[in-house]
Scaffold this motif. Structure first.
Motif, PDB file in Angstrom:
ATOM      1  N   MET A  42       0.729  -0.963   0.011  1.00 42.94           N
ATOM      2  CA  MET A  42       0.058   0.061  -0.040  1.00 42.94           C
ATOM      3  C   MET A  42       0.740   1.412  -0.107  1.00 42.94           C
ATOM      4  O   MET A  42       0.495   2.305  -0.752  1.00 42.94           O
ATOM      5  CB  MET A  42      -0.897   0.047   1.255  1.00 42.94           C
ATOM      6  CG  MET A  42      -2.151  -1.051   0.878  1.00 42.94           C
ATOM      7  SD  MET A  42      -3.158  -1.247   2.213  1.00 42.94           S
ATOM      8  CE  MET A  42      -3.932   0.210   2.025  1.00 42.94           C
ATOM      9  N   PHE A  43       2.036   1.201   0.671  1.00 39.31           N
ATOM     10  CA  PHE A  43       2.886   2.550   0.938  1.00 39.31           C
ATOM     11  C   PHE A  43       3.518   2.577  -0.780  1.00 39.31           C
ATOM     12  O   PHE A  43       3.538   3.848  -1.165  1.00 39.31           O
ATOM     13  CB  PHE A  43       4.135   2.110   1.765  1.00 39.31           C
ATOM     14  CG  PHE A  43       4.980   3.228   2.047  1.00 39.31           C
ATOM     15  CD1 PHE A  43       4.913   4.194   2.772  1.00 39.31           C
ATOM     16  CD2 PHE A  43       6.031   3.521   1.059  1.00 39.31           C
ATOM     17  CE1 PHE A  43       5.367   5.273   3.078  1.00 39.31           C
ATOM     18  CE2 PHE A  43       6.583   4.537   1.192  1.00 39.31           C
ATOM     19  CZ  PHE A  43       6.596   5.701   2.154  1.00 39.31           C
ATOM     20  N   LEU A  44       3.821   1.515  -1.244  1.00 42.08           N
ATOM     21  CA  LEU A  44       4.536   1.804  -2.663  1.00 42.08           C
ATOM     22  C   LEU A  44       3.315   2.153  -3.523  1.00 42.08           C
ATOM     23  O   LEU A  44       3.775   2.950  -4.778  1.00 42.08           O
ATOM     24  CB  LEU A  44       4.759   0.182  -3.293  1.00 42.08           C
ATOM     25  CG  LEU A  44       6.017  -0.328  -2.575  1.00 42.08           C
ATOM     26  CD1 LEU A  44       6.144  -1.708  -3.089  1.00 42.08           C
ATOM     27  CD2 LEU A  44       7.523   0.635  -3.145  1.00 42.08           C
ATOM     28  N   GLY A  45       2.008   1.870  -3.277  1.00 40.02           N
ATOM     29  CA  GLY A  45       1.072   2.386  -4.272  1.00 40.02           C
ATOM     30  C   GLY A  45       0.915   3.873  -4.006  1.00 40.02           C
ATOM     31  O   GLY A  45       0.496   4.369  -5.067  1.00 40.02           O
ATOM     32  N   LYS A  46       1.087   4.222  -3.055  1.00 47.23           N
ATOM     33  CA  LYS A  46       0.969   5.978  -2.716  1.00 47.23           C
ATOM     34  C   LYS A  46       2.247   6.658  -3.212  1.00 47.23           C
ATOM     35  O   LYS A  46       2.384   7.727  -3.394  1.00 47.23           O
ATOM     36  CB  LYS A  46       0.717   6.243  -1.320  1.00 47.23           C
ATOM     37  CG  LYS A  46      -0.580   5.753  -0.836  1.00 47.23           C
ATOM     38  CD  LYS A  46      -0.819   5.926   0.468  1.00 47.23           C
ATOM     39  CE  LYS A  46      -2.229   5.567   0.951  1.00 47.23           C
ATOM     40  NZ  LYS A  46      -2.644   5.790   2.436  1.00 47.23           N
ATOM     41  N   LYS A  98      -1.422  -6.900 -10.657  1.00 50.94           N
ATOM     42  CA  LYS A  98      -1.864  -7.790  -9.672  1.00 50.94           C
ATOM     43  C   LYS A  98      -1.396  -7.102  -8.411  1.00 50.94           C
ATOM     44  O   LYS A  98      -2.286  -7.180  -7.418  1.00 50.94           O
ATOM     45  CB  LYS A  98      -0.947  -9.077  -9.900  1.00 50.94           C
ATOM     46  CG  LYS A  98      -1.378 -10.093  -8.796  1.00 50.94           C
ATOM     47  CD  LYS A  98      -0.506 -11.312  -8.894  1.00 50.94           C
ATOM     48  CE  LYS A  98      -0.833 -12.385  -7.765  1.00 50.94           C
ATOM     49  NZ  LYS A  98      -0.212 -13.851  -7.938  1.00 50.94           N
ATOM     50  N   GLY A  99      -0.620  -6.369  -8.111  1.00 51.27           N
ATOM     51  CA  GLY A  99      -0.309  -5.666  -7.075  1.00 51.27           C
ATOM     52  C   GLY A  99      -1.295  -4.528  -6.834  1.00 51.27           C
ATOM     53  O   GLY A  99      -1.744  -4.415  -5.887  1.00 51.27           O
ATOM     54  N   LYS A 100      -1.651  -3.885  -7.735  1.00 52.72           N
ATOM     55  CA  LYS A 100      -2.647  -2.609  -7.660  1.00 52.72           C
ATOM     56  C   LYS A 100      -4.258  -3.235  -7.336  1.00 52.72           C
ATOM     57  O   LYS A 100      -4.796  -2.913  -6.643  1.00 52.72           O
ATOM     58  CB  LYS A 100      -2.804  -2.077  -8.888  1.00 52.72           C
ATOM     59  CG  LYS A 100      -1.596  -1.224  -9.442  1.00 52.72           C
ATOM     60  CD  LYS A 100      -1.730  -0.588 -10.787  1.00 52.72           C
ATOM     61  CE  LYS A 100      -0.319   0.140 -10.975  1.00 52.72           C
ATOM     62  NZ  LYS A 100      -0.327   0.614 -12.437  1.00 52.72           N
ATOM     63  N   GLY A 101      -4.360  -4.641  -7.777  1.00 53.48           N
ATOM     64  CA  GLY A 101      -5.773  -5.157  -7.465  1.00 53.48           C
ATOM     65  C   GLY A 101      -5.482  -5.356  -5.826  1.00 53.48           C
ATOM     66  O   GLY A 101      -6.598  -5.308  -5.207  1.00 53.48           O
ATOM     67  N   ALA A 102      -4.468  -6.088  -5.521  1.00 54.80           N
ATOM     68  CA  ALA A 102      -4.318  -6.368  -4.040  1.00 54.80           C
ATOM     69  C   ALA A 102      -4.400  -5.246  -3.355  1.00 54.80           C
ATOM     70  O   ALA A 102      -4.935  -5.241  -2.045  1.00 54.80           O
ATOM     71  CB  ALA A 102      -2.887  -7.101  -3.824  1.00 54.80           C
ATOM     72  N   ILE A 103      -3.623  -4.052  -3.509  1.00 56.23           N
ATOM     73  CA  ILE A 103      -4.107  -2.884  -2.991  1.00 56.23           C
ATOM     74  C   ILE A 103      -5.282  -2.455  -2.938  1.00 56.23           C
ATOM     75  O   ILE A 103      -6.004  -2.141  -1.676  1.00 56.23           O
ATOM     76  CB  ILE A 103      -3.270  -1.630  -3.746  1.00 56.23           C
ATOM     77  CG1 ILE A 103      -1.707  -1.879  -3.290  1.00 56.23           C
ATOM     78  CG2 ILE A 103      -3.738  -0.255  -3.062  1.00 56.23           C
ATOM     79  CD1 ILE A 103      -0.726  -1.066  -4.380  1.00 56.23           C
ATOM     80  N   SER A 104      -6.249  -2.378  -3.852  1.00 53.88           N
ATOM     81  CA  SER A 104      -7.589  -2.097  -3.825  1.00 53.88           C
ATOM     82  C   SER A 104      -8.252  -3.037  -2.938  1.00 53.88           C
ATOM     83  O   SER A 104      -9.341  -2.513  -2.207  1.00 53.88           O
ATOM     84  CB  SER A 104      -7.894  -2.452  -5.126  1.00 53.88           C
ATOM     85  OG  SER A 104      -9.433  -2.008  -5.506  1.00 53.88           O
ATOM     86  N   VAL A 105      -7.958  -4.457  -2.889  1.00 57.31           N
ATOM     87  CA  VAL A 105      -8.726  -5.132  -1.745  1.00 57.31           C
ATOM     88  C   VAL A 105      -8.364  -4.660  -0.677  1.00 57.31           C
ATOM     89  O   VAL A 105      -9.180  -4.805   0.468  1.00 57.31           O
ATOM     90  CB  VAL A 105      -8.157  -6.707  -2.216  1.00 57.31           C
ATOM     91  CG1 VAL A 105      -8.621  -7.517  -1.023  1.00 57.31           C
ATOM     92  CG2 VAL A 105      -8.748  -7.149  -3.627  1.00 57.31           C
ATOM     93  N   SER A 106      -7.090  -4.541  -0.227  1.00 58.33           N
ATOM     94  CA  SER A 106      -6.338  -4.155   1.104  1.00 58.33           C
ATOM     95  C   SER A 106      -7.236  -3.069   1.581  1.00 58.33           C
ATOM     96  O   SER A 106      -7.638  -2.885   2.754  1.00 58.33           O
ATOM     97  CB  SER A 106      -4.951  -3.792   1.113  1.00 58.33           C
ATOM     98  OG  SER A 106      -4.183  -5.126   0.614  1.00 58.33           O
ATOM     99  N   ILE A 107      -7.335  -1.726   0.707  1.00 56.89           N
ATOM    100  CA  ILE A 107      -7.980  -0.727   0.938  1.00 56.89           C
ATOM    101  C   ILE A 107      -9.505  -1.092   1.522  1.00 56.89           C
ATOM    102  O   ILE A 107      -9.988  -0.577   2.736  1.00 56.89           O
ATOM    103  CB  ILE A 107      -8.213   0.172  -0.082  1.00 56.89           C
ATOM    104  CG1 ILE A 107      -6.722   0.958  -0.302  1.00 56.89           C
ATOM    105  CG2 ILE A 107      -9.167   1.436   0.529  1.00 56.89           C
ATOM    106  CD1 ILE A 107      -6.496   1.613  -1.681  1.00 56.89           C
ATOM    107  N   GLN A 108     -10.060  -1.939   0.938  1.00 52.13           N
ATOM    108  CA  GLN A 108     -11.424  -2.358   1.326  1.00 52.13           C
ATOM    109  C   GLN A 108     -11.599  -3.001   2.657  1.00 52.13           C
ATOM    110  O   GLN A 108     -12.361  -2.597   3.517  1.00 52.13           O
ATOM    111  CB  GLN A 108     -12.321  -3.365   0.399  1.00 52.13           C
ATOM    112  CG  GLN A 108     -12.622  -2.457  -1.136  1.00 52.13           C
ATOM    113  CD  GLN A 108     -13.154  -3.759  -2.109  1.00 52.13           C
ATOM    114  OE1 GLN A 108     -12.432  -4.461  -2.271  1.00 52.13           O
ATOM    115  NE2 GLN A 108     -14.283  -3.314  -2.427  1.00 52.13           N
TER     116      GLN A 108
END
Length: 153
Positions: A42-46, A98-108
């Protein structure tokens, strides 16, 4: 008596932290990514243009721990690492689809956990709690800085 309440409050912080960690671990159990890896991802996503070294510094974790987590995330297809063109010691990390999808799930998941933990608090109570926690954090940072500046005895 005042010192007793301070001790109880600090113990409550520890219990709250443990409760949060248990909830996150349970929620992400079936994703294939551990709690600490979710946080890193998530940090990497930001911060998409973050190097491995910067990641360790900004997240306040050891470079070795970052390297291990990134290796697992890369093996799972959640990130790609690329060596810097001019300096092979520097790795830039990129989140995959795939990582962006995991980030999206994590946010939820994290929103769900936050809602559950802060359920039944009024807006005013949440605002007060936020300010109290900010003050406690600032006090802790000030205390830490005083320890850093203190000469060795």
């Amino acid at each position: 008596m005042e010192k007793e309440i301070e001790h109880q409050i600090i113990n409550l912080f520890r219990q709250m932290d443990q409760s949060l960690k248990r909830a996150i671990s349970k929620k992400v159990k079936d994703t294939g990514i551990y709690r600490s890896q979710h946080r890193l991802l998530m940090f990497l996503g930001k911060h998409p243009d973050c190097s491995q070294t910067e990641l360790a510094e900004k997240m306040d974790i050891s470079p070795a721990a970052v390297a291990v987590s990134l290796k697992k995330l890369e093996k799972g297809g959640y990130i790609n690492r690329q060596s810097h063109a001019e300096d092979n010691r520097i790795n830039h990390v990129e989140v995959t689809e795939k990582g962006k999808g995991a980030i999206s799930v994590s946010i939820q998941y994290f929103k769900e956990i936050e809602n559950a933990m802060l359920k039944d608090f009024s807006a005013q109570e949440l605002d007060n709690l936020k300010h109290y926690l900010e003050r406690i954090i600032q006090n802790g940072e000030n205390y830490y800085e005083s320890l850093v500046r203190k000469p060795e005895e």
